[in-house]
Scaffold this active site. Structure first.
Site, PDB file in Angstrom:
ATOM      1  N   TYR A  41       0.787  -1.469  -0.024  1.00  0.00           N
ATOM      2  CA  TYR A  41      -0.053   0.095  -0.049  1.00  0.00           C
ATOM      3  C   TYR A  41       0.788   1.227  -0.054  1.00  0.00           C
ATOM      4  O   TYR A  41       1.856   1.149   0.109  1.00  0.00           O
ATOM      5  CB  TYR A  41      -0.994   0.038   1.448  1.00  0.00           C
ATOM      6  CG  TYR A  41      -0.470   0.209   2.449  1.00  0.00           C
ATOM      7  CD1 TYR A  41       0.480  -0.600   3.121  1.00  0.00           C
ATOM      8  CD2 TYR A  41      -0.625   1.466   3.154  1.00  0.00           C
ATOM      9  CE1 TYR A  41       1.187  -0.231   4.575  1.00  0.00           C
ATOM     10  CE2 TYR A  41      -0.033   1.807   4.251  1.00  0.00           C
ATOM     11  CZ  TYR A  41       0.899   0.925   5.070  1.00  0.00           C
ATOM     12  OH  TYR A  41       1.227   1.166   6.426  1.00  0.00           O
TER      13      TYR A  41
ATOM     14  N   ARG B 212       8.449   4.271  -4.711  1.00  0.00           N
ATOM     15  CA  ARG B 212       8.365   3.111  -3.822  1.00  0.00           C
ATOM     16  C   ARG B 212       7.260   1.880  -3.795  1.00  0.00           C
ATOM     17  O   ARG B 212       7.812   0.628  -3.511  1.00  0.00           O
ATOM     18  CB  ARG B 212       8.162   3.711  -2.261  1.00  0.00           C
ATOM     19  CG  ARG B 212       8.236   2.841  -1.100  1.00  0.00           C
ATOM     20  CD  ARG B 212       8.153   3.430   0.297  1.00  0.00           C
ATOM     21  NE  ARG B 212       6.763   4.076   0.745  1.00  0.00           N
ATOM     22  CZ  ARG B 212       6.663   4.698   1.728  1.00  0.00           C
ATOM     23  NH1 ARG B 212       7.619   5.032   2.421  1.00  0.00           N
ATOM     24  NH2 ARG B 212       5.433   5.348   1.797  1.00  0.00           N
TER      25      ARG B 212
ATOM     26  N   ARG C   8      -8.222 -20.774  -2.060  1.00  0.00           N
ATOM     27  CA  ARG C   8      -7.071 -20.466  -1.165  1.00  0.00           C
ATOM     28  C   ARG C   8      -5.861 -21.551  -1.427  1.00  0.00           C
ATOM     29  O   ARG C   8      -6.086 -22.553  -1.602  1.00  0.00           O
ATOM     30  CB  ARG C   8      -7.544 -20.526   0.175  1.00  0.00           C
ATOM     31  CG  ARG C   8      -6.364 -19.885   1.417  1.00  0.00           C
ATOM     32  CD  ARG C   8      -7.140 -20.075   2.650  1.00  0.00           C
ATOM     33  NE  ARG C   8      -6.230 -19.719   3.549  1.00  0.00           N
ATOM     34  CZ  ARG C   8      -5.430 -20.636   4.505  1.00  0.00           C
ATOM     35  NH1 ARG C   8      -5.456 -21.833   4.088  1.00  0.00           N
ATOM     36  NH2 ARG C   8      -4.686 -20.051   5.123  1.00  0.00           N
TER      37      ARG C   8
ATOM     38  N   LYS D 109       6.526  -1.887   2.045  1.00  0.00           N
ATOM     39  CA  LYS D 109       5.227  -1.529   2.650  1.00  0.00           C
ATOM     40  C   LYS D 109       4.269  -2.602   2.354  1.00  0.00           C
ATOM     41  O   LYS D 109       3.103  -2.244   1.662  1.00  0.00           O
ATOM     42  CB  LYS D 109       4.950  -0.092   2.140  1.00  0.00           C
ATOM     43  CG  LYS D 109       4.243   0.755   2.817  1.00  0.00           C
ATOM     44  CD  LYS D 109       4.052   2.083   2.517  1.00  0.00           C
ATOM     45  CE  LYS D 109       3.164   3.169   3.053  1.00  0.00           C
ATOM     46  NZ  LYS D 109       3.091   3.197   4.569  1.00  0.00           N
TER      47      LYS D 109
ATOM     48  N   GLU E  56      11.825   2.335  14.632  1.00  0.00           N
ATOM     49  CA  GLU E  56      10.836   3.365  14.005  1.00  0.00           C
ATOM     50  C   GLU E  56       9.482   3.422  14.949  1.00  0.00           C
ATOM     51  O   GLU E  56       9.309   2.547  15.667  1.00  0.00           O
ATOM     52  CB  GLU E  56      10.392   3.167  12.447  1.00  0.00           C
ATOM     53  CG  GLU E  56      10.001   1.903  12.198  1.00  0.00           C
ATOM     54  CD  GLU E  56       9.689   1.462  10.476  1.00  0.00           C
ATOM     55  OE1 GLU E  56       9.591   2.350   9.945  1.00  0.00           O
ATOM     56  OE2 GLU E  56       9.600   0.329  10.434  1.00  0.00           O
TER      57      GLU E  56
ATOM     58  N   LEU F  82      10.810   0.969   7.238  1.00  0.00           N
ATOM     59  CA  LEU F  82      10.172   1.485   6.028  1.00  0.00           C
ATOM     60  C   LEU F  82      11.002   2.861   5.612  1.00  0.00           C
ATOM     61  O   LEU F  82      11.404   3.646   6.382  1.00  0.00           O
ATOM     62  CB  LEU F  82       8.699   1.957   6.116  1.00  0.00           C
ATOM     63  CG  LEU F  82       8.251   2.067   4.859  1.00  0.00           C
ATOM     64  CD1 LEU F  82       7.754   1.172   3.933  1.00  0.00           C
ATOM     65  CD2 LEU F  82       7.026   3.001   4.949  1.00  0.00           C
TER      66      LEU F  82
END
Ligand code: PMP
Length: 286
Positions: free
Chosen positions: A32, A51, A100, A150, A182, A206
């Site tokens: 995302y 990114r 799945r 991310k 972070e 990140l």
């Protein structure tokens, strides 16, 4: 009602649908980006797009749109939802196979899923919280080892925010092997004797788009920057601390694990950086 974007269509939010077999839903197999909007324009769109492509590449995922198309979708959503200040959330998952299965589906037969929606946040830039700063607690960093990608695996960061809330704080800083990595959803910094200190880039954190911009602006303003690990003890003894992210910009931290920094009010560096960041980013927003 919001207009959102799902797999090529603009739809009212209550008509947008994703399969229950989507790997984002079943396996957190998705990435995302969050891009902020100020004055109806996108802040650092380019950084987020670059990114995003890196995250997709690292996971062998195929992006469904080009960078130009992505920009057009972002702009269309800003217009359709009359966003002046807020955010655009973008998510791409490895799509919805017929059943799945742990193995990745063939991207030829299972296209990735792309979803974008707006979050209207009037007053985002003039957030009054920035005037008094936030309080953080420290918690152990038990996330996976590829925090540079991310992904939508945000359970532990969510738990961290809840732990902070339960402790009467606003957020948590993550600590691994004694060093701060972070924040739950932001990069972490301390300031000592005028020097800005933040962990260097690696797979442990990140690579914040706001971090890159803020460090660049700091250096341009002749502020001293040192990229290195720091402990939570060093942070508690710092003159100032702050966090950066696309939605908080630069936010002062005034308390760590109940220990007040300086006089408990935002210092000089973080508010100045916030001002510079907002001013410079607005100039080049698209
Ligand atoms: N670290 C983590 C773990 C994050 O989730 C975020 C924001 N999503 C950041 C740092 C800040 O990144 P950016 O400045 O690109 O928003």
């Amino acid at each position: 009602m919001r207009t959102v974007y799902v797999n090529g269509e603009y739809l009212p939010e209550n008509e947008a649908k994703v399969s229950i077999f989507d790997r984002g839903f079943l396996m957190a197999d998705g990435v995302y980006e969050v891009t902020s909007v100020l004055d109806g324009k996108l802040i650092d769109f380019d950084g987020h797009a670059v990114r995003l492509n890196r995250s997709l590449d690292e996971l062998d995922m195929v992006g469904p749109v080009t960078k130009d198309e992505l920009l057009a979708i972002h702009r269309e959503l800003v217009t359709r939802n009359s966003i002046v200040e807020g955010m655009i959330y973008l998510q791409i998952t490895r799509g919805a196979p017929e059943d799945r299965d742990f193995a990745f589906p063939d991207p030829e037969t299972t296209p990735s899923t792309i979803v974008l929606f707006t979050q209207n946040k009037p007053g985002l830039a003039n957030n009054p919280v920035a005037l008094k700063g936030i309080k953080v607690i420290s918690i152990e960093d038990i996330r996976w080892g590829r925090r540079d990608i991310k992904t939508v695996q945000l359970l532990y960061p969510s738990m961290g925010k809840m732990m902070a809330k339960a402790a009467g704080a606003d957020d948590a800083w993550l600590v691994e092997d004694g060093f701060v990595t972070e924040g739950t959803s932001n990069n972490a910094y301390i300031v000592k004797n005028g020097k800005i200190i933040t962990r260097e880039r690696s797979n442990d954190i990140l690579h914040g788009i706001t971090r890159a911009a803020v460090l660049r602006f700091a250096q341009e303003a002749q502020m001293e920057v040192e990229e290195r690990n720091f402990t939570i003890e060093e942070a508690k003894a710092a003159d100032e601390a702050f966090i950066t992210s696309a939605s908080t910009f630069v936010m002062p931290v005034v308390e760590i694990d109940g220990v007040q920094l300086g006089d408990g009010l935002p210092g000089k560096v973080a508010p100045r950086l916030r001002e510079i960041y907002l001013e410079e980013s607005r100039k080049v927003a698209v």
